[in-house]
Design an enzyme around this catalytic site. Structure first.
Site, mmCIF file in Angstrom:
data_model
loop_
_atom_site.group_PDB
_atom_site.id
_atom_site.type_symbol
_atom_site.label_atom_id
_atom_site.label_comp_id
_atom_site.label_asym_id
_atom_site.label_seq_id
_atom_site.Cartn_x
_atom_site.Cartn_y
_atom_site.Cartn_z
ATOM 1 N N HIS A 50 48.948 -1.263 72.861
ATOM 2 C CA HIS A 50 50.261 -1.758 73.253
ATOM 3 C C HIS A 50 50.306 -1.959 74.765
ATOM 4 O O HIS A 50 49.562 -1.322 75.515
ATOM 5 C CB HIS A 50 51.355 -0.777 72.830
ATOM 6 N N GLU A 52 52.471 -1.101 77.096
ATOM 7 C CA GLU A 52 52.817 0.071 77.911
ATOM 8 C C GLU A 52 51.617 0.993 78.064
ATOM 9 O O GLU A 52 51.338 1.492 79.157
ATOM 10 C CB GLU A 52 53.974 0.853 77.276
ATOM 11 N N CYS A 73 57.812 1.582 71.299
ATOM 12 C CA CYS A 73 57.763 2.198 69.966
ATOM 13 C C CYS A 73 58.015 3.700 70.040
ATOM 14 O O CYS A 73 57.744 4.344 71.048
ATOM 15 C CB CYS A 73 56.423 1.912 69.291
ATOM 16 N N CYS A 83 54.685 4.742 72.532
ATOM 17 C CA CYS A 83 54.889 4.277 73.911
ATOM 18 C C CYS A 83 56.095 4.933 74.587
ATOM 19 O O CYS A 83 56.055 5.210 75.784
ATOM 20 C CB CYS A 83 55.004 2.760 73.934
#
Length: 144
Positions: A50, A52, A73, A83
């Protein structure tokens, strides 16, 4: 640069991955400290890692502001720390989210988790642009 400029930068990062992240949305993340960008990333090819998670690698983000195009998330489908938890653990002071994520792995829980950890969270900066970029992903989950 101001908040809108940093979010536009996050949107530009995400735009390069649209259509290349599988079932996951292409998200952009820009981390700013003392007025300067210290890290930036977009969702990896195929949807992982992801944005982040990638942006936080190898930096000191304590006290930083994070600009992210979609709510971080709160749950992962594969092993790994969500995240929202990564951002809180990194000690960021503020997260600016363009659009809420309707997916069950976020759906407000990412925002709530960061707020509960003491992070200042703002939602809606350049939301129309983010929603346009994320239209296919949002349409799939907003129906559910």
């Amino acid at each position: 640069m101001n908040d809108s400029d940093f979010m536009r930068r996050a949107l530009a990062l995400a735009s390069a991955g649209v259509g290349a992240t599988g079932d996951n949305p292409s998200v952009g993340c820009v981390i700013v400290k003392d007025g300067a960008v210290i890290a930036q990333a977009a969702t990896g090819a195929g949807g992982r890692p992801h944005a982040e998670e990638l942006a936080l690698r190898g930096i000191d983000a304590r006290g930083a502001t994070v600009f992210v195009t979609l709510e971080p998330c709160a749950k992962r489908s594969v092993s790994g720390i969500p995240c929202a938890d990564l951002l809180a653990a990194a000690g960021v002071s503020r997260v600016v989210v363009a659009a809420r994520d309707p997916h069950p792995f976020a759906a407000g829980a990412g925002i709530e988790r960061m707020i509960n950890a003491g992070v200042d969270v703002e939602v809606g900066l350049l939301e129309p642009a983010a929603r346009a970029q994320l239209a296919d992903f949002l349409a799939k989950w907003e129906k559910s």
